[in-house]
Every structure is written in C-alpha cells, then in structure tokens.
Design a protein around this motif. Structure first.
Motif, mmCIF file in Angstrom:
data_model
loop_
_atom_site.group_PDB
_atom_site.id
_atom_site.type_symbol
_atom_site.label_atom_id
_atom_site.label_comp_id
_atom_site.label_asym_id
_atom_site.label_seq_id
_atom_site.Cartn_x
_atom_site.Cartn_y
_atom_site.Cartn_z
ATOM 1 N N ASP A 115 50.309 26.401 -20.073
ATOM 2 C CA ASP A 115 50.140 25.521 -21.233
ATOM 3 C C ASP A 115 51.120 25.902 -22.348
ATOM 4 O O ASP A 115 51.653 25.030 -23.048
ATOM 5 C CB ASP A 115 48.707 25.610 -21.757
ATOM 6 C CG ASP A 115 47.695 24.995 -20.794
ATOM 7 O OD1 ASP A 115 48.115 24.204 -19.923
ATOM 8 O OD2 ASP A 115 46.499 25.306 -20.907
ATOM 9 N N LYS A 116 51.362 27.191 -22.500
ATOM 10 C CA LYS A 116 52.299 27.661 -23.522
ATOM 11 C C LYS A 116 53.703 27.134 -23.270
ATOM 12 O O LYS A 116 54.396 26.684 -24.188
ATOM 13 C CB LYS A 116 52.298 29.186 -23.548
ATOM 14 C CG LYS A 116 53.209 29.796 -24.599
ATOM 15 C CD LYS A 116 53.123 31.319 -24.583
ATOM 16 C CE LYS A 116 54.050 31.934 -25.621
ATOM 17 N NZ LYS A 116 53.981 33.426 -25.596
ATOM 18 N N LEU A 117 54.125 27.175 -21.985
ATOM 19 C CA LEU A 117 55.460 26.682 -21.641
ATOM 20 C C LEU A 117 55.550 25.177 -21.843
ATOM 21 O O LEU A 117 56.567 24.668 -22.340
ATOM 22 C CB LEU A 117 55.796 27.046 -20.192
ATOM 23 C CG LEU A 117 57.127 26.522 -19.645
ATOM 24 C CD1 LEU A 117 58.291 26.994 -20.512
ATOM 25 C CD2 LEU A 117 57.328 26.955 -18.192
ATOM 26 N N CYS A 155 57.868 20.582 -24.768
ATOM 27 C CA CYS A 155 57.659 19.384 -25.589
ATOM 28 C C CYS A 155 58.256 19.557 -26.978
ATOM 29 O O CYS A 155 58.853 18.623 -27.529
ATOM 30 C CB CYS A 155 56.161 19.076 -25.684
ATOM 31 S SG CYS A 155 55.421 18.478 -24.149
ATOM 32 N N ARG A 156 58.120 20.740 -27.519
ATOM 33 C CA ARG A 156 58.671 21.009 -28.841
ATOM 34 C C ARG A 156 60.201 20.946 -28.816
ATOM 35 O O ARG A 156 60.829 20.371 -29.719
ATOM 36 C CB ARG A 156 58.202 22.386 -29.322
ATOM 37 C CG ARG A 156 58.598 22.718 -30.760
ATOM 38 C CD ARG A 156 57.886 23.969 -31.260
ATOM 39 N NE ARG A 156 58.220 25.154 -30.448
ATOM 40 C CZ ARG A 156 57.368 25.764 -29.620
ATOM 41 N NH1 ARG A 156 56.141 25.273 -29.461
ATOM 42 N NH2 ARG A 156 57.738 26.830 -28.936
ATOM 43 N N GLN A 194 50.511 15.553 -23.015
ATOM 44 C CA GLN A 194 50.916 16.862 -22.506
ATOM 45 C C GLN A 194 50.154 17.238 -21.239
ATOM 46 O O GLN A 194 50.702 17.890 -20.350
ATOM 47 C CB GLN A 194 50.715 17.942 -23.580
ATOM 48 C CG GLN A 194 51.683 17.804 -24.744
ATOM 49 C CD GLN A 194 51.696 19.036 -25.634
ATOM 50 O OE1 GLN A 194 51.206 20.103 -25.272
ATOM 51 N NE2 GLN A 194 52.280 18.899 -26.819
ATOM 52 N N GLU A 195 48.913 16.821 -21.139
ATOM 53 C CA GLU A 195 48.127 17.131 -19.939
ATOM 54 C C GLU A 195 48.708 16.423 -18.710
ATOM 55 O O GLU A 195 48.871 17.017 -17.649
ATOM 56 C CB GLU A 195 46.669 16.720 -20.151
ATOM 57 C CG GLU A 195 45.754 17.113 -18.990
ATOM 58 C CD GLU A 195 44.295 16.794 -19.271
ATOM 59 O OE1 GLU A 195 43.538 16.616 -18.307
ATOM 60 O OE2 GLU A 195 43.909 16.720 -20.460
#
Length: 233
Positions: free
Chosen positions: A33-35, A40-41, A51-52
């Motif tokens: 999830d962090k990656l 996305c950022r 994002q999911e």
C-alpha cells in the motif's frame, strides 16, 4: 483459460502452467500500500484515483508475469537461464522427441516378446501400455507444435525476452492509461537522458523494478515501440 471470462485481461492465463504444473520459488508480495501511494503521488494522481483498484490490477500483472518469468528460459529476474530457440529445439529433439519415438517403437506389438514375463510373477505394478502409448503420442504432438512455434519465432528474429518486455510494458500501459487518463502514456524528451522526467517512464521503472528487481529494466526503445503500436506518438 477455463475459469476466466473472455473480458478478463489476457495475461491472467500466464499464471497457469497447464500440464507442466510444478513447484516454483515462493512468490513475493507485490506492491505494498505504501508503494501504491508513492506511485500515485509521483504520477500526480488526484483524490479521485481508485487506489484499491489500481493496486489490484498491478498485483495481478505482477503475479502473471512473475510466473511466466519463473517458468520460462528467459533469464528474467531469478528465472531459468536463457535458451535461444535453436538451443531449445535441439534439446527438445534430443531429450524428448527422439526418446519418446524410440519408446513408442519399443512398446509396439512386434517388440512385445522382449517384455515377456513368462513364467515369472513380478512384484511391481504393471503399467497400462495403451495409455502409455497414447500419452507418449500426445507428448510428441505437443513438443512438435512447440518446436514449430520456436522455429517461427527464430525466423522472425524477435527474441522471447524482447517479446516479454513488450508484452509487460503493454499491460502496464493499459493500467496507466485507465487510472491516469490525464497523463501522457509516452516518453518525454528528458527521458532520453540519465534522469528521466516523465511520469510514464518513472511509473514503468518503478513497477518493473518492484516485480523483477532493479537489475531488470525496460528500455526507452521498447516504450517507444509500445507507444507507436498504441498510436500515442
């Protein structure tokens, strides 16, 4: 693939090994999830980005192409050593086709007296000769099909490892275009320097490194080829 509907991504079939099903190395956990948040950022995605769903698609791609790489002689990631079509054809002929054809002949009716067990009763379980002959014939047909495909690829001059990268880049580009429609899915001018600047190139580099490690890369020429085939350039 039998359990997938026709509208599912084509690459999901890569997760299946068919009759060659065997143990592969333990599959890593892809795209934390962090990656996903960092990707996305970096792309400049807004709050509206799913994002999911984005993570789910990337993980499916990673799993499919990881299985393909771990089960094919492409020398990708930690997969089997590279073998050229010529080398594979020679080995298939000498180690599979020729022995299988010899065994079929050895089990033919005219050779059965050699296998006569009279007058002894043997302790081991007897094989099913007809079934064995049928399976050997299927194996021969399957391997001949494979050697024809490899020979065709050899004539076209496109290495399978190159095809693999094109295919992976296409799958990744589909996801990029679907989730980031406002960002161009093509290289920028500065991508031809040591420090690529386009969101698309950074996305691709981040994703393929996550799957196969930093030693694996997709060249700019491959991305140009993908973009050209998709009408993006």
């Amino acid at each position: 693939m039998s359990e997938n509907s026709s509208n599912q991504p084509y690459y999901l079939k890569y997760r299946e090994l068919g009759w060659l099903d065997r143990r592969l190395p333990e599959m890593p956990e892809f795209f934390s999830d962090k990656l996903i948040k960092r990707i996305c950022r970096e792309v400049g995605a807004g709050d509206e980005t799913d994002q999911e769903g984005f993570a789910k698609e990337l993980r499916e791609i990673a799993q499919a192409y990881w299985v393909a790489a771990m089960s094919s002689p492409l020398k990708i990631g930690k997969g089997p050593a590279l073998q050229s079509p010529d080398e594979r054809i020679r080995k298939l002929t000498s180690t599979v086709l020729n022995p299988a054809e010899k065994l079929i002949d050895a089990l033919a009716d005219h050779n059965l007296p050699l296998l006569s067990e009279w007058p002894d009763k043997l302790p081991s379980q007897s094989p099913d000769r007809e079934h064995l002959l049928k399976e050997l014939s299927l194996l021969i047909g399957r391997v001949r099909d494979l050697t024809e495909v490899l020979d065709d690829r050899k004539r076209k001059g496109s290495p399978l490892s190159h095809e693999f990268k094109i295919d992976l880049a296409n799958a990744m580009t589909d996801v990029f275009e679907r989730h980031f429609p406002s960002v161009s899915a093509a290289r920028g001018g500065y991508d031809r320097t040591k420090n690529p600047s386009s969101e698309y190139r950074r996305f691709m580099t981040e994703c393929v490194s996550e799957i196969f490690g930093s030693g694996f890369s997709i060249s700019g020429s491959i991305l140009d080829e993908v973009a050209l085939s998709r009408g993006n350039r």
